[in-house]
Write an enzyme that holds these catalytic residues in place. Sequence first.
Site, mmCIF file in Angstrom:
data_model
loop_
_atom_site.group_PDB
_atom_site.id
_atom_site.type_symbol
_atom_site.label_atom_id
_atom_site.label_comp_id
_atom_site.label_asym_id
_atom_site.label_seq_id
_atom_site.Cartn_x
_atom_site.Cartn_y
_atom_site.Cartn_z
ATOM 1 N N PHE A 1 0.844 -1.190 0.000
ATOM 2 C CA PHE A 1 0.000 0.000 0.000
ATOM 3 C C PHE A 1 0.877 1.237 0.000
ATOM 4 O O PHE A 1 1.724 1.417 0.873
ATOM 5 C CB PHE A 1 -0.928 0.007 1.225
ATOM 6 C CG PHE A 1 -1.818 1.214 1.279
ATOM 7 C CD1 PHE A 1 -2.905 1.321 0.434
ATOM 8 C CD2 PHE A 1 -1.564 2.250 2.170
ATOM 9 C CE1 PHE A 1 -3.737 2.440 0.472
ATOM 10 C CE2 PHE A 1 -2.391 3.369 2.221
ATOM 11 C CZ PHE A 1 -3.480 3.454 1.365
ATOM 12 N N GLY A 2 0.665 2.112 -0.988
ATOM 13 C CA GLY A 2 1.388 3.372 -1.076
ATOM 14 C C GLY A 2 0.455 4.538 -0.817
ATOM 15 O O GLY A 2 -0.658 4.576 -1.347
ATOM 16 N N TYR A 3 0.897 5.489 0.000
ATOM 17 C CA TYR A 3 0.069 6.638 0.354
ATOM 18 C C TYR A 3 0.809 7.962 0.157
ATOM 19 O O TYR A 3 0.238 9.023 0.346
ATOM 20 C CB TYR A 3 -0.392 6.525 1.816
ATOM 21 C CG TYR A 3 0.760 6.411 2.793
ATOM 22 C CD1 TYR A 3 1.338 7.544 3.356
ATOM 23 C CD2 TYR A 3 1.288 5.170 3.120
ATOM 24 C CE1 TYR A 3 2.416 7.438 4.224
ATOM 25 C CE2 TYR A 3 2.351 5.054 3.992
ATOM 26 C CZ TYR A 3 2.913 6.188 4.544
ATOM 27 O OH TYR A 3 3.981 6.082 5.391
ATOM 28 N N GLY A 4 2.078 7.913 -0.227
ATOM 29 C CA GLY A 4 2.889 9.106 -0.463
ATOM 30 C C GLY A 4 3.492 9.028 -1.853
ATOM 31 O O GLY A 4 2.774 8.836 -2.844
ATOM 32 N N SER A 5 4.806 9.126 -1.920
ATOM 33 C CA SER A 5 5.468 9.119 -3.228
ATOM 34 C C SER A 5 5.293 7.789 -3.964
ATOM 35 O O SER A 5 5.425 7.750 -5.189
ATOM 36 C CB SER A 5 6.957 9.452 -3.090
ATOM 37 O OG SER A 5 7.620 8.457 -2.334
ATOM 38 N N GLU B 1 12.979 3.463 1.033
ATOM 39 C CA GLU B 1 12.184 3.880 2.192
ATOM 40 C C GLU B 1 12.961 3.734 3.505
ATOM 41 O O GLU B 1 12.364 3.598 4.566
ATOM 42 C CB GLU B 1 10.892 3.047 2.244
ATOM 43 C CG GLU B 1 10.047 3.140 0.997
ATOM 44 C CD GLU B 1 9.513 4.539 0.731
ATOM 45 O OE1 GLU B 1 9.154 5.242 1.690
ATOM 46 O OE2 GLU B 1 9.475 4.941 -0.453
#
Length: 187
Positions: A24-28, A99
Amino acid sequence: MSTDTTEHNRNRQDFSGVESIWLFGYGSLIYKVDFPFLEQRPASIQGWARRFWQASHDHRGTPDAPGRVVTLIEQPGAECKGMAFRVSPKVFEYLDVREKNGYLRFSTTLSFEDGDPAEGLVYIATEDNEAFLGHAPEADIARQIAAASGPSGPNSEYLLRLAESLRALGDDCSHTFSIETFLKAGS
């Protein structure tokens, strides 16, 4: 906890026998998809809010002038929209380095737009990492973002691209959009 979490993450999950896993990605990770994936779907996770509370010493700032990037903060009733990617576990060899500035991989339940749930992983920078900045007035966050730049480019680009991506996902992230407004106003 040290800001370099690469080795710590590599010991967090055992991918033996796993062919693919949801990330799950929520930023870049929403807009800078520089890794191979098998499938991509809009998704959300419950109980978490996106906040510009993590310092970026390695991508959108420097150790002397860190930028600010997003992490997730537990917030009952909150929903965080983002993008889910089904990836091979080998992708984490790259993503753990990308990350590494205080982010740890956690298991999460995500929901796709059609309501179907899936188990996956998410990178979160927790309060106990050395790069965690925490809450600040949104106008102050915007000023810090406006002044910061690092090897991956200006911190303002990160904010503006994220805001654009969230609008495309139909997310109403008032925190991100408020900081964007302050940035554009030159606060």
